[in-house]
Design an enzyme around this catalytic site. Structure first.
Site, PDB file in Angstrom:
ATOM      1  CD  GLU A 278     -48.261 -28.953 -89.457  1.00 41.50           C
ATOM      2  OE1 GLU A 278     -47.847 -29.649 -88.233  1.00 41.50           O
ATOM      3  OE2 GLU A 278     -47.546 -29.313 -90.316  1.00 41.50           O
TER       4      GLU A 278
ATOM      5  CB  CYS B 269     -47.011 -30.861 -94.966  1.00 39.77           C
ATOM      6  SG  CYS B 269     -48.818 -30.746 -94.684  1.00 39.77           S
TER       7      CYS B 269
END
Length: 436
Positions: A164, A409
Site C-alpha cells: 500500500e 499501516c
C-alpha cells in the site's frame, strides 16, 4: 533561577571546534570503525535474514505488458538514468541526449503516456509505445479517499502479494507520499497491522521508487507537486537496506525531492542506522521508540531484545554527530499504557541524557484488529507534551490523516491481499477489483 532538570543546567563551556565539519569528520571515522567491528542485522539473525532475501527474478520485471512479439515491455520507471541512456542508444538507435528529454517528460512533467510526449519524434513515440511502458502492471486492488483528502491505495504486486501507498495533502499545500519497502514485515510490532501480517518479501528498489513516481506524476498532471516522501509504510526500510538506499537516491535525483524532505523510519536496527549515517545523505531518521524502558519496549517491539534502548540511543546520538541532522523519535500514544505524565518524564530523562537535541513525534494509535489498545485522548496528549518541555524536548503531535478509512499501516493491504492471494493461487478465475 527557575528549576531545570540537572541534565539541562549550564555546563562548562566546550572547547572551540566541538562542532562543525572537523568534528563530524572525526565522528565519521569513529563510526566507520564501529561498523567494521559490528555484525550487521543479517549477520546476527542469518536464518531470519535468509527468509528476507529478494526474489531471484527482479519483481519489477514481472507482470508487465507484452510487445506484439510476446516479449515483456520494459518498465521505464525501473531504469536508472545511465541505463535509460544505454537502452535508447543501443536498442533504439537514439542519441544519448534523448534520455534527458525523456526523463524530463516522465518526472518533471509527469506525462503518463507516450502519445502525449509531443516533443519527441512521432516514430520514437510509436516505438516506445510498442516496446516500453510507464509503470509496472500493478493491479489496483483497493483505493480509499478520506474526507480530509488522504488517498490510500493497495497494489497487487508479483507473487500474489499486496502493498500500500498513501498520498496525504495538507492545508499548507504540502503533498506527502508514504511508501512501502517490504511486503509485510518481520519485526512483529504488536500494534502494527503490517507486523501482524508477517514477512513476505523485499520490494526491489524500482518498486519502492515507483510508488513515489506514480504519485508525483499524478500530482504534476493536476498542476501540483510532490513535496515530501516518508518511508513509513509497510516494512522495515533498513532491513531492506540496499534497495531502500537506491530508491531514496532516485527519489532525490529523478523526482527532485530534497534529501531533507525524505524520512526513513526504523524500528531501531543499530548496525544499519550506523551504515546510514556513514552515507551522510541528510535524510531525516525516524526511530520507533514507544517506550522508555527495555522491559516495556520489548513487550511492544520484539526488536528491542536484539537492540536494547542503550544501543539505539547511542546510534541516534552518532547519527546526529556524523550528519548534523537531529533524530526524530516516534512515539505511538496508547491509552492507559504509555501516555501518562510519569512515562513522559522518563522519556524526557532518556533523551536529555542519551540523545539531546532530538525531536519527539507523537502519533495517536490507529486501532487494528490484532491489538486491543485504543488511542490517547486529547487532554492526556497535551499533558504528555507539557511534561517533556522542562527537558528541552520539542514534541509535536502528528495530524491524524485518513482516520475514516483503513488508516493504520497495512490495514488496507491486509484486507485486499486476502482476495488477491486467493486469485493468484487460482489464475484461471477472473480478477476481482475491490473498490471502496
Amino acid at each position: 533561577e527557575s528549576w531545570r532538570p540537572p541534565l539541562l543546567r549550564p555546563v562548562a563551556p566546550q572547547k572551540k571546534g566541538g562542532k562543525g565539519p572537523a568534528a563530524r569528520e572525526r565522528a565519521l571515522e569513529k563510526l566507520k570503525e564501529k561498523i567494521r567491528e559490528t555484525k550487521s542485522w543479517k549477520d546476527q539473525k542469518p536464518q531470519q535474514a535468509a527468509r528476507e532475501e529478494p526474489p531471484a527474478r527482479p519483481a519489477a520485471k514481472q507482470g508487465l505488458s507484452s510487445t506484439p512479439e510476446g516479449w515483456p515491455k520494459l518498465n521505464l520507471y525501473q531504469l536508472l538514468p545511465e541505463e535509460l541512456e544505454d537502452w535508447l542508444e543501443n536498442d533504439l538507435g537514439q542519441p544519448r541526449s534523448r534520455a534527458t528529454q525523456l526523463s524530463q517528460l516522465l518526472y518533471r512533467d509527469g506525462i503518463k503516456s507516450f502519445e502525449e510526449m509531443t516533443s519527441l519524434p512521432l516514430e520514437l513515440r510509436q516505438e516506445l509505445d510498442r516496446v516500453a511502458c510507464i509503470g509496472a502492471d500493478w493491479e489496483v486492488l483497493a483505493e480509499q479517499v478520506s474526507r480530509d483528502g488522504t488517498m490510500k491505495r493497495a497494489y497487487g504486486v508479483p507473487g500474489g502479494h499486496a502493498i500500500e501507498s498513501v498520498l496525504m495533502p495538507y492545508d499548507d499545500g504540502r503533498q506527502t507520499a508514504c511508501i512501502s519497502t517490504q511486503v509485510g514485515c518481520a519485526q512483529g510490532c504488536v500494534f502494527c497491522a503490517t507486523g501482524q501480517m508477517g514477512f513476505k518479501r523485499h520490494l526491489t528498489s524500482a518498486e519502492i521508487f515507483e510508488q513515489a513516481a506514480r504519485f508525483a506524476a499524478a500530482l504534476r498532471s493536476s498542476g501540483k507537486r510532490l513535496s515530501q516522501v516518508v518511508l513509513l509504510g509497510m516494512g522495515e526500510p533498513l532491513a531492506n537496506f540496499d534497495n531502500t538506499l537506491a530508491a531514496v537516491k532516485r527519489i532525490n535525483k529523478e523526482l527532485g525531492i530534497g534529501m531533507r524532505r525524505i524520512t526513513i523510519s526504523t524500528v531501531g536496527l543499530v548496525p544499519e542506522i550506523r551504515k546510514l549515517a556513514a552515507e551522510q545523505l541528510q535524510v531525516t531518521l525516524a526511530i520507533s521508540l514507544h517506550a522508555a524502558s527495555n522491559e516495556e519496549r520489548s513487550a511492544l517491539l520484539p526488536a528491542n531484545r536484539r537492540f536494547p534502548l542503550e544501543t539505539v540511543m547511542e546510534a541516534a546520538r552518532e547519527y546526529k554527530q556524523v550528519t548534523g541532522r537531529r533524530v526524530s523519535f516516534e512515539w505511538t500514544l496508547i491509552d492507559g499504557k504509555n501516555d501518562d505524565v510519569a512515562t513522559a518524564r522518563r522519556l524526557g530523562q532518556l533523551i536529555a541524557s542519551s540523545a539531546p537535541g532530538s525531536h519527539v513525534n507523537l502519533i495517536p494509535l490507529n486501532p487494528t484488529g490484532g491489538f486491543q489498545g485504543g488511542p490517547t485522548q486529547r487532554q492526556a496528549t497535551a499533558r504528555f507534551v507539557d511534561a517533556l518541555r522542562p527537558y528541552g524536548i520539542e514534541a509535536t503531535v502528528r495530524v491524524r490523516r485518513g482516520i475514516d478509512i483503513d488508516a493504520g499501516c497495512g490495514q488496507l493491504a491486509e484486507r485486499a491481499a486476502a482476495t488477491y492471494e486467493q486469485e493468484a493461487a487460482t489464475p484461471a478465475e477472473p480478477a476481482v477489483l475491490l473498490r471502496e
